[in-house]
Motif scaffolding. Sequence first.
Motif, PDB file in Angstrom:
ATOM      1  N   UNK A 225      97.789 -15.346 -31.040  1.00 53.69           N
ATOM      2  CA  UNK A 225      98.413 -14.037 -30.803  1.00 53.69           C
ATOM      3  C   UNK A 225      99.927 -14.179 -30.665  1.00 53.69           C
ATOM      4  N   UNK A 226     100.367 -15.239 -29.982  1.00 53.57           N
ATOM      5  CA  UNK A 226     101.790 -15.459 -29.804  1.00 53.57           C
ATOM      6  C   UNK A 226     102.515 -15.684 -31.119  1.00 53.57           C
ATOM      7  N   UNK A 227     101.881 -16.411 -32.022  1.00 45.80           N
ATOM      8  CA  UNK A 227     102.469 -16.621 -33.346  1.00 45.80           C
ATOM      9  C   UNK A 227     102.509 -15.316 -34.134  1.00 45.80           C
ATOM     10  N   UNK A 228     101.436 -14.545 -34.043  1.00 48.66           N
ATOM     11  CA  UNK A 228     101.395 -13.275 -34.786  1.00 48.66           C
ATOM     12  C   UNK A 228     102.443 -12.295 -34.251  1.00 48.66           C
ATOM     13  N   UNK A 229     102.682 -12.318 -32.942  1.00 50.13           N
ATOM     14  CA  UNK A 229     103.702 -11.442 -32.364  1.00 50.13           C
ATOM     15  C   UNK A 229     105.098 -11.801 -32.866  1.00 50.13           C
ATOM     16  N   UNK A 230     105.273 -13.033 -33.293  1.00 48.02           N
ATOM     17  CA  UNK A 230     106.552 -13.456 -33.872  1.00 48.02           C
ATOM     18  C   UNK A 230     106.638 -13.149 -35.363  1.00 48.02           C
ATOM     19  N   UNK A 231     105.611 -12.504 -35.894  1.00 48.68           N
ATOM     20  CA  UNK A 231     105.614 -12.157 -37.306  1.00 48.68           C
ATOM     21  C   UNK A 231     105.142 -13.279 -38.212  1.00 48.68           C
ATOM     22  N   UNK A 232     104.544 -14.319 -37.634  1.00 52.55           N
ATOM     23  CA  UNK A 232     104.067 -15.466 -38.420  1.00 52.55           C
ATOM     24  C   UNK A 232     102.646 -15.198 -38.881  1.00 52.55           C
ATOM     25  N   UNK A 233     102.456 -15.148 -40.184  1.00 51.94           N
ATOM     26  CA  UNK A 233     101.148 -14.813 -40.753  1.00 51.94           C
ATOM     27  C   UNK A 233     100.436 -16.033 -41.340  1.00 51.94           C
ATOM     28  N   UNK A 234     100.975 -17.214 -41.121  1.00 53.17           N
ATOM     29  CA  UNK A 234     100.423 -18.457 -41.654  1.00 53.17           C
ATOM     30  C   UNK A 234      98.941 -18.602 -41.286  1.00 53.17           C
ATOM     31  N   UNK A 235      98.084 -18.967 -42.248  1.00 51.41           N
ATOM     32  CA  UNK A 235      96.657 -19.172 -41.928  1.00 51.41           C
ATOM     33  C   UNK A 235      96.471 -20.274 -40.887  1.00 51.41           C
ATOM     34  N   UNK A 236      95.501 -20.067 -39.999  1.00 53.30           N
ATOM     35  CA  UNK A 236      95.235 -21.023 -38.920  1.00 53.30           C
ATOM     36  C   UNK A 236      93.763 -21.427 -38.945  1.00 53.30           C
ATOM     37  N   UNK A 237      93.538 -22.742 -38.897  1.00 52.25           N
ATOM     38  CA  UNK A 237      92.194 -23.310 -38.804  1.00 52.25           C
ATOM     39  C   UNK A 237      91.962 -23.737 -37.366  1.00 52.25           C
ATOM     40  N   UNK A 238      90.849 -23.332 -36.795  1.00 52.05           N
ATOM     41  CA  UNK A 238      90.488 -23.777 -35.453  1.00 52.05           C
ATOM     42  C   UNK A 238      89.425 -24.856 -35.518  1.00 52.05           C
TER      43      UNK A 238
END
Length: 341
Positions: A225-238
């Motif tokens: 969520x913190x990355x998305x709030x910064x406008x970062x849309x990079x795919x993330x693998x958990x």
Amino acid sequence: MQKTMLSMFENLEVPQTPPIWLMRQAGRYLPEYKEVRKQAGSFLNLCYTSELACEVTLQPIRKYQFDASILFADILLIPDALGQKVWFVEGEGPRLEPVKSPDSLTLDNVSSHMQPVYKTLSLLKQRLPEETTLIGFAGSPWTVATYMIAGQGTADQEPAHSLKQNDVSAFQALLDLIVEATIEYLAGQVAHGAEVLQLFDSWAGSLSGDDFDRFCIQPNKAVIDGLRLRGITTPIIGFPRGAKSRYVDFAIQTNVQGLSIDQDMSLTSVLEDLPDTIISQGNLDPLCLLDGGQQMFSKIDHILDVTKGRPHIFNLGHGITQLTPPHHVTDLVNCIRNREK
């Protein structure tokens, strides 16, 4: 040329041959890695010397032409950046001066501390083949906290469990600090070229019930969520290793775009409930790669059959073991890429 793995995330394409990369694909099983490691003098020096870290990241790409390259670094660079003393003992692994609260730690130096890592990413962006996806990563908050509290890796993560039981407010404050540091660190990785990110919650399996929700799912979601709030849309693998029946819960609740699955889970059972919009990854037992031969080929065939028709990244259920013969990795890649469709 098309980046097959990145294109899967962007378009949910199902390529004829799944993209391949392997956790710990750069490392001690490769003779050429060992030579660079000697040159670095220490493991942390290797992580922080950009030219050398770039070189060991590129070694398996040259050797196997994997579809993705993962930054050579370590999950314990975060506590090092926060001000905790971190070192590595040859043949034994990491050591840290144990902490029980965030009082002696600070976020102030995370960005400046990680500049050598960011430089490594910039070099990789220049030197990787055009078709190779560049993966950045970090340890998930729970897993990083277990090392910070115990001062080393432990079999059952008991020191972290004890702290969260006896002083949950101090434990939560430490976890929150790691979340903020991880957001900063991963944002910097993206700014310097990372095209996909992976969060490694290597000790997620020691959490259960409400603890799994509170200390695995919630902190990973907070990072994303913190990355998305910064406008970062990079795919993330958990990768919540050992999550057992909670794998799908983790994927849905954290909003990851990819889910890496360990070798102890039935891939079929996970995929039955995993939304088609979440890309699956992994599941091959690293011991199969260690042994090689027909058993490995049979397991590869099973994974390819189970994932047929959905986007899947071929990977292990955990990292390559140190004694894996490099030619077994060649056999794995050839088996997947030469398989009759």
